[in-house]
Design a protein around this motif. Structure first.
Motif, PDB file in Angstrom:
ATOM      1  N   GLN A   1       0.820  -1.201   0.000  1.00 54.40           N
ATOM      2  CA  GLN A   1       0.000   0.000   0.000  1.00 54.40           C
ATOM      3  C   GLN A   1       0.858   1.258   0.000  1.00 54.40           C
ATOM      4  O   GLN A   1       0.486   2.278  -0.602  1.00 54.40           O
ATOM      5  N   ARG A   2       1.999   1.208   0.650  1.00 51.79           N
ATOM      6  CA  ARG A   2       2.922   2.349   0.563  1.00 51.79           C
ATOM      7  C   ARG A   2       3.400   2.523  -0.872  1.00 51.79           C
ATOM      8  O   ARG A   2       3.546   3.649  -1.364  1.00 51.79           O
ATOM      9  N   GLN A   3       3.667   1.403  -1.560  1.00 56.06           N
ATOM     10  CA  GLN A   3       4.087   1.504  -2.958  1.00 56.06           C
ATOM     11  C   GLN A   3       2.983   2.093  -3.825  1.00 56.06           C
ATOM     12  O   GLN A   3       3.253   2.893  -4.725  1.00 56.06           O
ATOM     13  N   LEU A   4       1.732   1.722  -3.564  1.00 56.39           N
ATOM     14  CA  LEU A   4       0.626   2.289  -4.346  1.00 56.39           C
ATOM     15  C   LEU A   4       0.548   3.798  -4.176  1.00 56.39           C
ATOM     16  O   LEU A   4       0.317   4.537  -5.141  1.00 56.39           O
ATOM     17  N   ILE A   5       0.718   4.283  -2.958  1.00 59.41           N
ATOM     18  CA  ILE A   5       0.700   5.728  -2.724  1.00 59.41           C
ATOM     19  C   ILE A   5       1.807   6.406  -3.517  1.00 59.41           C
ATOM     20  O   ILE A   5       1.597   7.429  -4.177  1.00 59.41           O
ATOM     21  N   ALA A   6       3.015   5.825  -3.475  1.00 61.03           N
ATOM     22  CA  ALA A   6       4.136   6.418  -4.204  1.00 61.03           C
ATOM     23  C   ALA A   6       3.908   6.359  -5.716  1.00 61.03           C
ATOM     24  O   ALA A   6       4.300   7.277  -6.451  1.00 61.03           O
ATOM     25  N   LEU A   7       3.279   5.292  -6.203  1.00 53.54           N
ATOM     26  CA  LEU A   7       3.019   5.174  -7.639  1.00 53.54           C
ATOM     27  C   LEU A   7       2.006   6.223  -8.105  1.00 53.54           C
ATOM     28  O   LEU A   7       2.188   6.845  -9.166  1.00 53.54           O
ATOM     29  N   VAL A   8       0.947   6.429  -7.328  1.00 57.81           N
ATOM     30  CA  VAL A   8      -0.015   7.480  -7.683  1.00 57.81           C
ATOM     31  C   VAL A   8       0.664   8.837  -7.650  1.00 57.81           C
ATOM     32  O   VAL A   8       0.433   9.700  -8.515  1.00 57.81           O
ATOM     33  N   ARG A   9       1.511   9.059  -6.665  1.00 62.64           N
ATOM     34  CA  ARG A   9       2.244  10.324  -6.566  1.00 62.64           C
ATOM     35  C   ARG A   9       3.096  10.552  -7.817  1.00 62.64           C
ATOM     36  O   ARG A   9       3.115  11.653  -8.378  1.00 62.64           O
ATOM     37  N   ALA A  10       3.806   9.508  -8.276  1.00 60.67           N
ATOM     38  CA  ALA A  10       4.634   9.640  -9.477  1.00 60.67           C
ATOM     39  C   ALA A  10       3.768   9.836 -10.725  1.00 60.67           C
ATOM     40  O   ALA A  10       4.127  10.598 -11.627  1.00 60.67           O
TER      41      ALA A  10
END
Length: 562
Positions: free
Chosen positions: A466-475
């Motif tokens: 879920q942390r990776q998903l947040i970072a992916l949306v941010r990118a």
């Protein structure tokens, strides 16, 4: 900002927590008020008067006070943590800011921001948080204990306070006078100890090169110098520590001598045997331990706090911009790029020539340690090549303006704060744009689980995926046209990984993916294989035919290629 101002601002922002600490401290230090009085009454009104039940009742009351104090102590710890944890988050923001600025060519005097430096900075944050909590707890405990004991002695017999408080105040004053010198010596010792540890750690890591180069004597002499420096700092600290010992003797034990010597005077002023014992209980059970805790805690934790805060606040260099070059497009080119971790280490990337045209979708594969993450760090400008060049849009990567590219590593960064701020950290996006990005990347369930876009995100409570998903949306929301995913989907399931990579591919721009699964290589237009200093570049089908290591690697992924 100075450390003192930072701490003052942190405390001012939490008046409710401070009130909680004060309230629970009254309960925690209740035994300090009661111990001498209860002992005196138990002796004079109970056992000495032939009423053992009364004596036991007073001692039982003291026991109840100790039990209540344990509850108060627990609540104090929780309340202090409520102040210390926000301080930790604020300090981490300084660390991240410093790391980003040092890694960016858009600021003056850029320096390397390697993982070791960031890890050391994070360690300083943890040390500062723990030291801050310790100092708050110790100073608070001392203040409330002193107040409780003073009130207790005045209640017991005012003359007792005349014998106890003057030498106690003298010892406290002696400690405060010696504190600046003690802090300087303690700080010097801590720094010398760290330099010795760093020197020996570097020596242990380079033993093979030291022996090969015949530099044993030189390295030994340098290590011996560090050890001697630490020894000298320890001797200097030991000398000034005598003042601390004198403060404890004057403030903690001279009152005992004065109470014993003044027993005839106390008896003449109405004191009984129990009052004398109670006065000694106040000194030995409350005042002396409180002073000792203050002296030890401030001398050690206080200095650690000051040193750590000074380093952290200095780690974020001033944002004085220099002329950052604007890339002409987002194509990537490596010209004989070479990089090694250390002057005597084997190159991880060795004279690599590579062109990634605009709009390309490249998957990077290879065994662990082949240099895949190093390559992405070079393209992102976080590392600089030892030789050759790495260009983004015709500009050296470490000098290219940062909005041109974004790197999402395997361990994605999420900060404590509203979910919306985490998602829009790199972009000025409205709610509709954010919702579209969330839908493209399949992060709707994450938004629901967190509690909505305005909900507070606790990084420690989120799984890695879920942390990776947040970072992916941010990118995805960022203006960057070069996106680098360094195993940024490794914690997602295959379906979620496919959805994320297809979303970035459809977004436009250049996409570089360090493949965690074979499917990432199959989706890419081209594949770069890195293996033992050699590289192969081509489509998946071309590499299966022309690169035996790739066919072998694919065979591990899919047995039909073996």
């Amino acid at each position: 900002m100075t450390p003192a101002r930072l701490l003052r601002d942190v405390l001012r922002r939490h008046p409710r927590r401070l009130a909680e600490i004060a309230g629970w401290s009254v309960l925690e230090t209740a035994p300090a008020f009661l111990v001498g009085f209860a002992v005196a009454r138990a002796i004079d009104d109970g056992f000495a008067a032939g009423r053992p039940a009364t004596g036991l009742a007073w001692l039982a009351l003291l026991g109840v006070a100790w039990a209540a104090a344990a509850v108060g102590a627990r609540q104090v710890v929780l309340a202090v943590a409520g102040i210390a944890e926000p301080l930790r988050d604020e300090l981490l923001a300084h660390v991240v800011t410093g790391a980003l600025r040092r890694a960016s060519g858009a600021f003056q005097a850029p320096t390397e921001a390697g993982s070791a430096a960031v890890a050391r900075a994070n360690l300083q944050v943890e040390l500062a948080r723990d030291a801050f909590a310790a100092v708050v707890t110790i100073v608070r405990g001392f203040a409330f204990t002193l107040l409780s004991v003073t009130l207790g002695m005045l209640t017991l017999l005012p003359q007792v306070a005349l014998l106890v408080l003057p030498p106690f105040v003298a010892g406290l004053t002696l400690f405060l006078i010696s504190l600046p010198a003690l802090a300087r010596r303690q700080r010097a010792f801590l720094l010398a100890d760290e330099r010795t540890a760093e020197e020996l750690a570097g020596l242990a890591g380079g033993l093979r090169d030291i022996a090969a180069g015949g530099a044993q004597d030189l390295v030994a002499a340098r290590a011996e110098g560090r050890v001697e420096e630490q020894s000298a700092a320890a001797r200097a600290l030991a000398r000034v520590t005598s003042a601390r010992t004198a403060a404890l003797a004057v403030g903690g034990w001279l009152p005992v001598v004065l109470v014993l010597a003044g027993t005839p005077w106390l008896l003449a002023n109405g004191a009984a045997a129990g009052v004398i014992v109670g006065a000694l209980a106040y000194v030995t059970q409350s005042l002396a331990p409180a002073l000792n805790g203050l002296v030890e805690g401030v001398a050690v934790s206080g200095v650690r706090l000051a040193v750590s805060l000074d380093r952290i606040l200095r780690s974020a260099p001033p944002a004085v911009p220099v002329a950052a070059d604007e890339p002409d497009g987002h194509a990537v080119e490596l010209r004989a790029a070479t990089f090694a971790y250390g002057p005597h280490a084997e190159p991880v990337v060795d004279r690599l020539d590579l062109l990634i045209p605009e709009g390309d979708h490249l998957a990077v594969v290879g065994p662990s340690g082949a240099g895949k993450s190093t390559l992405t760090a070079l393209i992102a400008g976080m590392l600089r090549p030892d030789a050759g060049a790495v260009l983004v849009g015709g500009v050296r990567a470490h000098l290219a303006a940062r909005p041109a590219r974004v790197l999402i590593p395997q361990e994605a960064y999420v900060f404590r704060g509203p979910l919306l701020e985490n998602l829009t950290y790199l972009a000025d996006a409205d709610r509709a744009q954010v919702e579209r990005a969330v839908a493209e990347l399949g992060a709707e369930a994450l938004v629901t689980r967190v509690g909505g876009y305005d909900a507070e995100v606790d990084p420690g409570a989120l799984p890695a995926g879920q942390r990776q998903l947040i970072a992916l949306v941010r990118a995805y929301l960022s203006p960057a046209r070069l996106v680098i995913l360094d195993e940024a989907t490794c914690h997602l399931d295959p379906a979620a990984e496919e959805r994320a990579e297809l979303a970035f591919a459809a977004r436009g721009g250049t996409l570089v993916v360090v493949a965690h699964r074979l499917s990432s290589a199959l989706r890419a237009r081209r594949v770069l294989l890195m293996d033992g200093g050699r590289t192969w570049l081509g489509t998946h089908a071309e590499l299966v035919r022309a690169a035996p290591p790739y066919a072998d690697l694919v065979g591990h992924w899919e047995p039909e290629y073996a």
